[in-house]
Design an enzyme around this catalytic site. Structure first.
Site, PDB file in Angstrom:
ATOM      1  N   TYR A 136       0.594   4.235  -2.512  1.00  0.00           N
ATOM      2  CA  TYR A 136      -0.522   5.169  -2.301  1.00  0.00           C
ATOM      3  C   TYR A 136      -0.303   5.973  -1.023  1.00  0.00           C
ATOM      4  O   TYR A 136      -0.324   7.203  -1.048  1.00  0.00           O
ATOM      5  CB  TYR A 136      -1.815   4.360  -2.223  1.00  0.00           C
ATOM      6  N   ASP A 137      -0.053   5.252   0.095  1.00  0.00           N
ATOM      7  CA  ASP A 137       0.066   5.928   1.395  1.00  0.00           C
ATOM      8  C   ASP A 137       1.231   6.917   1.402  1.00  0.00           C
ATOM      9  O   ASP A 137       1.081   8.079   1.789  1.00  0.00           O
ATOM     10  CB  ASP A 137       0.312   4.912   2.522  1.00  0.00           C
TER      11      ASP A 137
ATOM     12  N   GLY B 131       2.859   8.021  -1.224  1.00  0.00           N
ATOM     13  CA  GLY B 131       2.653   9.030  -2.273  1.00  0.00           C
ATOM     14  C   GLY B 131       1.816  10.191  -1.751  1.00  0.00           C
ATOM     15  O   GLY B 131       2.133  11.362  -1.952  1.00  0.00           O
ATOM     16  N   LYS B 132       0.741   9.846  -1.016  1.00  0.00           N
ATOM     17  CA  LYS B 132      -0.134  10.891  -0.478  1.00  0.00           C
ATOM     18  C   LYS B 132       0.566  11.654   0.643  1.00  0.00           C
ATOM     19  O   LYS B 132       0.341  12.854   0.829  1.00  0.00           O
ATOM     20  CB  LYS B 132      -1.435  10.264   0.044  1.00  0.00           C
TER      21      LYS B 132
ATOM     22  N   ASP C  84      -3.744  -4.660   5.543  1.00  0.00           N
ATOM     23  CA  ASP C  84      -5.119  -4.153   5.628  1.00  0.00           C
ATOM     24  C   ASP C  84      -5.319  -3.538   7.029  1.00  0.00           C
ATOM     25  O   ASP C  84      -5.194  -4.234   8.034  1.00  0.00           O
ATOM     26  CB  ASP C  84      -6.085  -5.329   5.442  1.00  0.00           C
ATOM     27  N   PRO C  85      -5.621  -2.221   7.125  1.00  0.00           N
ATOM     28  CA  PRO C  85      -5.783  -1.632   8.461  1.00  0.00           C
ATOM     29  C   PRO C  85      -6.907  -2.302   9.259  1.00  0.00           C
ATOM     30  O   PRO C  85      -7.945  -2.667   8.712  1.00  0.00           O
ATOM     31  CB  PRO C  85      -6.141  -0.169   8.150  1.00  0.00           C
TER      32      PRO C  85
ATOM     33  N   ARG D 269       0.819  -1.213   0.000  1.00  0.00           N
ATOM     34  CA  ARG D 269       0.000   0.000   0.000  1.00  0.00           C
ATOM     35  C   ARG D 269       0.854   1.265   0.000  1.00  0.00           C
ATOM     36  O   ARG D 269       0.320   2.370  -0.094  1.00  0.00           O
ATOM     37  CB  ARG D 269      -0.943   0.019   1.229  1.00  0.00           C
TER      38      ARG D 269
HETATM   39  P1  NAD Z   1     -11.551   7.483  -8.717  1.00  0.00           P
HETATM   40  O1  NAD Z   1     -10.550   6.444  -9.094  1.00  0.00           O
HETATM   41  O2  NAD Z   1     -12.955   7.300  -9.118  1.00  0.00           O
HETATM   42  O3  NAD Z   1     -11.091   8.913  -9.241  1.00  0.00           O
HETATM   43  C1  NAD Z   1      -9.763   9.253  -9.523  1.00  0.00           C
HETATM   44  C2  NAD Z   1      -9.722   9.935 -10.879  1.00  0.00           C
HETATM   45  O4  NAD Z   1      -8.374  10.332 -11.161  1.00  0.00           O
HETATM   46  C3  NAD Z   1     -10.154   8.997 -12.015  1.00  0.00           C
HETATM   47  O5  NAD Z   1     -11.067   9.660 -12.862  1.00  0.00           O
HETATM   48  C4  NAD Z   1      -8.856   8.697 -12.728  1.00  0.00           C
HETATM   49  O6  NAD Z   1      -9.042   8.389 -14.086  1.00  0.00           O
HETATM   50  C5  NAD Z   1      -8.076   9.978 -12.492  1.00  0.00           C
HETATM   51  N1  NAD Z   1      -6.628   9.805 -12.595  1.00  0.00           N
HETATM   52  C6  NAD Z   1      -5.857   8.821 -12.052  1.00  0.00           C
HETATM   53  N2  NAD Z   1      -4.572   9.023 -12.365  1.00  0.00           N
HETATM   54  C7  NAD Z   1      -4.525  10.157 -13.125  1.00  0.00           C
HETATM   55  C8  NAD Z   1      -3.474  10.872 -13.759  1.00  0.00           C
HETATM   56  N3  NAD Z   1      -2.198  10.457 -13.696  1.00  0.00           N
HETATM   57  N4  NAD Z   1      -3.785  12.000 -14.462  1.00  0.00           N
HETATM   58  C9  NAD Z   1      -5.078  12.424 -14.553  1.00  0.00           C
HETATM   59  N5  NAD Z   1      -6.108  11.783 -13.979  1.00  0.00           N
HETATM   60  C10 NAD Z   1      -5.828  10.664 -13.267  1.00  0.00           C
HETATM   61  O7  NAD Z   1     -11.431   7.643  -7.130  1.00  0.00           O
HETATM   62  P2  NAD Z   1     -12.236   8.590  -6.112  1.00  0.00           P
HETATM   63  O8  NAD Z   1     -12.767   7.721  -5.054  1.00  0.00           O
HETATM   64  O9  NAD Z   1     -13.149   9.515  -6.834  1.00  0.00           O
HETATM   65  O10 NAD Z   1     -11.024   9.414  -5.470  1.00  0.00           O
HETATM   66  C11 NAD Z   1     -10.758  10.772  -5.808  1.00  0.00           C
HETATM   67  C12 NAD Z   1      -9.643  11.299  -4.912  1.00  0.00           C
HETATM   68  O11 NAD Z   1     -10.043  11.240  -3.543  1.00  0.00           O
HETATM   69  C13 NAD Z   1      -8.332  10.504  -5.027  1.00  0.00           C
HETATM   70  O12 NAD Z   1      -7.245  11.395  -4.984  1.00  0.00           O
HETATM   71  C14 NAD Z   1      -8.346   9.649  -3.788  1.00  0.00           C
HETATM   72  O13 NAD Z   1      -7.036   9.332  -3.356  1.00  0.00           O
HETATM   73  C15 NAD Z   1      -9.078  10.534  -2.785  1.00  0.00           C
HETATM   74  N6  NAD Z   1      -9.715   9.713  -1.733  1.00  0.00           N
HETATM   75  C16 NAD Z   1     -10.852   9.005  -1.993  1.00  0.00           C
HETATM   76  C17 NAD Z   1     -11.398   8.201  -0.996  1.00  0.00           C
HETATM   77  C18 NAD Z   1     -12.670   7.413  -1.208  1.00  0.00           C
HETATM   78  O14 NAD Z   1     -13.054   6.666  -0.289  1.00  0.00           O
HETATM   79  N7  NAD Z   1     -13.373   7.533  -2.311  1.00  0.00           N
HETATM   80  C19 NAD Z   1     -10.792   8.123   0.264  1.00  0.00           C
HETATM   81  C20 NAD Z   1      -9.603   8.836   0.465  1.00  0.00           C
HETATM   82  C21 NAD Z   1      -9.079   9.640  -0.540  1.00  0.00           C
HETATM   83  N1  UDP Z   2     -13.034  -5.985   1.835  1.00  0.00           N
HETATM   84  C1  UDP Z   2     -13.768  -7.169   1.949  1.00  0.00           C
HETATM   85  N2  UDP Z   2     -14.294  -7.694   0.807  1.00  0.00           N
HETATM   86  C2  UDP Z   2     -14.166  -7.119  -0.420  1.00  0.00           C
HETATM   87  C3  UDP Z   2     -13.432  -5.909  -0.526  1.00  0.00           C
HETATM   88  C4  UDP Z   2     -12.866  -5.390   0.627  1.00  0.00           C
HETATM   89  O1  UDP Z   2     -13.934  -7.717   3.036  1.00  0.00           O
HETATM   90  O2  UDP Z   2     -14.683  -7.673  -1.396  1.00  0.00           O
HETATM   91  C5  UDP Z   2     -12.475  -5.381   3.074  1.00  0.00           C
HETATM   92  C6  UDP Z   2     -10.991  -5.014   2.986  1.00  0.00           C
HETATM   93  O3  UDP Z   2     -10.192  -6.121   3.363  1.00  0.00           O
HETATM   94  C7  UDP Z   2     -10.909  -3.879   3.983  1.00  0.00           C
HETATM   95  C8  UDP Z   2     -12.268  -3.197   3.887  1.00  0.00           C
HETATM   96  O4  UDP Z   2     -13.134  -4.152   3.275  1.00  0.00           O
HETATM   97  O5  UDP Z   2     -10.742  -4.380   5.286  1.00  0.00           O
HETATM   98  C9  UDP Z   2     -12.258  -1.928   3.072  1.00  0.00           C
HETATM   99  O6  UDP Z   2     -11.633  -2.208   1.841  1.00  0.00           O
HETATM  100  P1  UDP Z   2     -11.581  -1.149   0.640  1.00  0.00           P
HETATM  101  O7  UDP Z   2     -10.728  -1.750  -0.424  1.00  0.00           O
HETATM  102  O8  UDP Z   2     -12.945  -0.696   0.272  1.00  0.00           O
HETATM  103  O9  UDP Z   2     -10.864   0.151   1.255  1.00  0.00           O
HETATM  104  P2  UDP Z   2      -9.579   0.399   2.189  1.00  0.00           P
HETATM  105  O10 UDP Z   2      -8.979  -0.903   2.607  1.00  0.00           O
HETATM  106  O11 UDP Z   2      -8.657   1.199   1.336  1.00  0.00           O
HETATM  107  O12 UDP Z   2     -10.123   1.135   3.343  1.00  0.00           O
END
Ligand code: NAD
Ligand code: UDP
Length: 322
Positions: free
Chosen positions: A145-146, A148-149, A273-274, A142
């Site tokens: 992502y983690d 990177g953010k 997985d948290p 992970r």
């Molecule tokens: P999503 O995957 O639906 O949206 C991400 C969008 O970014 C997509 O449209 C994808 O095509 C675009 N993208 C990816 N890489 C790109 C690049 N290199 N250049 C241009 N576009 C690019 O996901 P989401 O759930 O809508 O998430 C949006 C943002 O919110 C993300 O930054 C994500 O990390 C953050 N976020 C979302 C959640 C959640 O639970 N949904 C939680 C924490 C953070």
């Molecule tokens: N998870 C699950 N079944 C699935 C997909 C996910 O039990 O089909 C669990 C996963 O192991 C995690 C939680 O659901 O504990 C949330 O997963 P998700 O991928 O939605 O988000 P994140 O782990 O990034 O919070």
């Protein structure tokens, strides 16, 4: 005041709804996306609007636009998506941040970073406050992502301190709702797709790990409030719903609300997985006057209703990992 606003990742699950809200408010909105995890149909209904532009562009490459505000959402967000090409994920967070911050510097735009609860990793503090520095495995699956953010947050703070860029950082906790990609592999979309398709529900591990789920509309309201907050409040600010559920409870609720006959089957827990995750939203409550209003049962019912309207075959699985 009407503004020119760039939404990177604007065609995604959260981005497309944010674009909708901003277009409705009359702003001049540019949606930038490379469509890695989304498709044009998410914003097709906005294409005819005179105050909406769509730019197909990859945020790892510099971008030259004139805007007043930038919401930086571009980044794959589901574990299966961000682990598909982890090097690209890191580039998207880091180079994407540098590119939007450089642009913000040049045109004096305000810029909001969509960060994540993943910066807390597998937290040892519960619930998580913004002051908690996290427990992230820097070499795990992970990390792309983690870390990177986390690097993006560091860049935002450094551009703010060094170049006085007007920034905002929000840490988003698990958010769900209509327009989630049905093959993103996230738990809500998986469970609903499986239940409606009459398939088994895949519960990873013992199902006692927890998450706190925020409905999309609540989250978008939080993003907009954060962007409009006074300049002395830049965050980081948690945005999420503090009600915590186990994945087992979620699976049972989805079965109840869909009326499905699906069985729950256990599959191995993914690496790192948290175990627990719950936001402390005191800061958002006091500084933004924000808190979620949609509880899980109601939000899930709306999400299920939307999943019933789509044909999953119309969606291109972005990766083989669903
Ligand atoms: P999503 O995957 O639906 O949206 C991400 C969008 O970014 C997509 O449209 C994808 O095509 C675009 N993208 C990816 N890489 C790109 C690049 N290199 N250049 C241009 N576009 C690019 O996901 P989401 O759930 O809508 O998430 C949006 C943002 O919110 C993300 O930054 C994500 O990390 C953050 N976020 C979302 C959640 C959640 O639970 N949904 C939680 C924490 C953070
Ligand atoms: N998870 C699950 N079944 C699935 C997909 C996910 O039990 O089909 C669990 C996963 O192991 C995690 C939680 O659901 O504990 C949330 O997963 P998700 O991928 O939605 O988000 P994140 O782990 O990034 O919070």
């Amino acid at each position: 005041m009407l503004k020119r606003i760039l939404v990177t990742g604007g065609a995604g699950f959260l981005g497309s709804h944010l674009c909708e809200r901003l277009v409705e408010a009359g702003h001049d909105v540019i949606c930038l996306d490379n469509f890695f995890t989304s498709q044009k149909t998410n914003v097709a209904h906005l294409l005819g609007r005179p105050n909406f532009d769509l730019v197909r562009h990859d945020i790892t490459m510099p971008v030259w636009l004139e805007v007043d505000e930038i919401y930086n959402l571009a980044c794959p967000a589901a574990p299966g998506h961000y682990q598909f090409n982890p090097i690209k994920t890191m580039k998207t967070s880091v180079l994407g941040a540098i590119n939007v911050l450089g642009m913000a510097r040049r045109c004096r735009a305000k810029v909001l970073q969509a960060s994540t609860s993943e910066v807390y990793g597998d937290p040892t503090e519960h619930p998580q406050r913004e002051s908690y520095r996290g427990n992230v495995n820097p070499i795990g699956l992970r990390a792309c992502y983690d870390e990177g953010k986390r690097a993006a947050e560091a860049l935002f703070m450094d551009y703010h301190r060094q170049n006085r860029i007007n920034i905002r950082i929000v840490r988003i906790f698990n958010t769900y709702g209509p327009r989630m990609h049905p093959f993103d592999g996230r738990v809500v979309s998986n469970f609903i797709r499986q239940a409606l398709g009459g398939e088994d529900i895949t519960l990873y591990g013992d199902g006692f790990q927890s998450r706190s789920f925020c409905y999309r509309d609540d989250l978008i309201e939080g993003l907009i409030r954060m962007m409009n907050a006074p300049d002395d409040f830049i965050g980081p600010c948690n945005l999420g719903n503090p009600h915590e559920f186990t994945m087992k409870q979620l699976a049972e609720l989805v079965i109840e609300l869909t009326g499905a006959k699906s069985k729950i089957v256990h599959e191995p827990l993914p690496a790192d997985d948290p175990v627990r995750r719950q936001p402390d939203i005191t800061l958002a409550r006091t500084k933004l006057g924000w808190e979620p209003t949609t509880q899980l049962r109601e939000g899930l019912a709306k999400t299920i209703a939307w999943f019933r309207t789509i044909k999953v075959g119309d969606y291109r699985p972005p990766t083989p990992n669903y």
